[in-house]
Design an enzyme around this catalytic site. Structure first.
Site: not given
Length: 422
Positions: A63, A266
């Site tokens: 975000e 990851p």
């Protein structure tokens, strides 16, 4: 009454918050920093005579990066204001420092306790607020209304599953949605589901992530890495989540491509050590990005760095986007497309369904059923250079066609909040 019961439950659970922070701090010590901010106690704010604030809340890394074009547009539209950027995670805060430097004020948004959110608004006194995606907190929005601070939900997305969850607690969530000044939805489907939950002034403005330009210096870094590897085939497994790396590595070991390098990144930094252990268990020749560049013998390069995803996309011939093999809803594929990197996704992309379906329809992405099908597709793309070239061209066209959300969102904010901004 429902909000009172909700608040009471939060207060009763408050001791568990400290335990949760301590648990997370085992892998990320930064979780123990600035704890006071999480309860509305701040050492900095807006003193008398200082520039007024516009508040933007971006919960974590994704975000925060998506907010970049909107924050820059807000700064241009209201040059006498400063932007207060709040988040909830240390990685999001680090991303804010990387993206904005000293151009914004950063703080944690407090937990949704009535006294904590009240202290937040009394301390910072923002002229108006912007929530990224779907951060709906009943006490936060009630406090904003009491302080006469309009709040707009932007880049809003709401899956059918999430909409059903909100509807089950409609007595609590519907008043929260109704307190929003406006909503900028990503798609028409998102807008319909949000309006059904009583969100007002819903407009479809598109996805801000399409307006984020990949950092030129990161792209240059990735190209330099690529030049160092020569003609070696390279594929990327980006933003992988728990339960995905093991099946992926096992499928790759059963059918490797001779000489190919797998770059494995990851999603969460606290899992770097866990994924390193998986590589060790399988006897692979691997290196960490933080330690060394890959050599001709390296089979897997572990991307244990933050803020370099654009470089990884520039390095790779194509990328698998994680969170989609396991039923976790997928991750954002827009950055990969903007970098010209063709995409493969698994079967589970419900969190980014519209963007994923649009990318597949445009020829910029492919969907596979499982880890073995993923490796089959890797083989095919390395073999079929024409298909890969067509996907690269489709990526560029797909990214360009969906831009413009920033200006549409800014126009909505201006209509709903300009009176509040001094």
């Amino acid at each position: 009454m429902l909000r009172l019961l909700y608040s009471l439950c939060l207060y009763l659970l408050s001791p568990a918050i400290f335990l949760r922070l301590a648990w997370r701090a085992r892998k990320q010590p930064e979780y123990l920093a600035n704890i006071g901010e999480r309860f509305g106690f701040y050492g900095h704010g807006r003193a008398a005579g200082e520039a007024p604030l516009l508040w933007v809340h971006a919960v974590s890394v994704g975000e925060t990066r998506a907010a970049q074009p909107l924050v820059e547009a807000l700064q241009a539209a209201w040059p006498t204001h400063r932007v207060l950027l709040t988040g909830m995670t240390p990685t999001g805060r680090a991303a804010g420092r990387e993206v904005f430097g000293e151009r914004v004020i950063q703080a944690y948004l407090p937990y949704d306790l009535p006294d904590a959110v009240g202290r937040f608004f009394r301390h910072f006194k923002p002229d108006f607020g912007i929530l990224m995606e779907t951060e709906i907190w009943p006490n936060l929005l009630a406090a904003a209304e009491r302080h006469e601070i309009p709040v707009v939900l932007v880049n809003a997305r709401l899956s059918e599953r999430s909409a059903r969850g909100y509807a089950r607690f409609g007595g609590l969530t519907r008043p929260a949605f109704a307190r929003l000044a406006a909503v900028a939805a990503q798609t028409a489907g998102d807008g319909e589901r949000l309006a059904a939950l009583t969100a007002p002034q819903v407009e479809v403005c598109g996805n801000l992530k399409f307006d984020v330009e990949p950092p030129a210096e990161r792209l240059a870094t990735g190209r330099a890495w690529r030049a160092g590897l020569g003609p070696r085939p390279v594929w990327l497994a980006a933003s992988t989540r728990e339960g995905e790396e093991g099946p992926l590595l096992d499928a790759w070991l059963r059918r490797p491509v001779d000489g190919a390098l797998l770059v494995l990144v990851p999603r969460h930094p606290q899992r770097f050590g866990e994924v390193a252990a998986l590589l060790e268990q399988r006897g692979l020749r691997w290196q960490r990005r933080s330690v060394a560049q890959p050599t001709a013998e390296t089979q897997v390069w572990l991307g244990d760095s933050m803020g370099e995803m654009a470089a990884y996309y520039a390095l790779a011939d194509f990328a698998f986007i994680g969170g989609s093999l396991a039923p976790l809803g997928g991750q954002n594929l827009i950055e990969a497309a903007a970098c010209g990197c063709p995409v493969i996704v698994g079967p589970h992309t419900f969190n980014f369904l519209r963007a994923t379906e649009d990318a597949i329809a445009a020829g910029a992405a492919l969907r596979v059923a499982d880890a073995d099908a993923l490796v089959d597709t890797v083989h095919r793309l390395f073999r079929e250079s024409g298909e890969l070239a067509a996907m690269r061209a489709a990526c560029a066209a797909f990214a360009t066609a969906h831009r413009g959300a920033t200006q549409r969102t800014l126009a909505l904010i201006a209509r709903r909040c300009r009176r509040a901004a001094r």
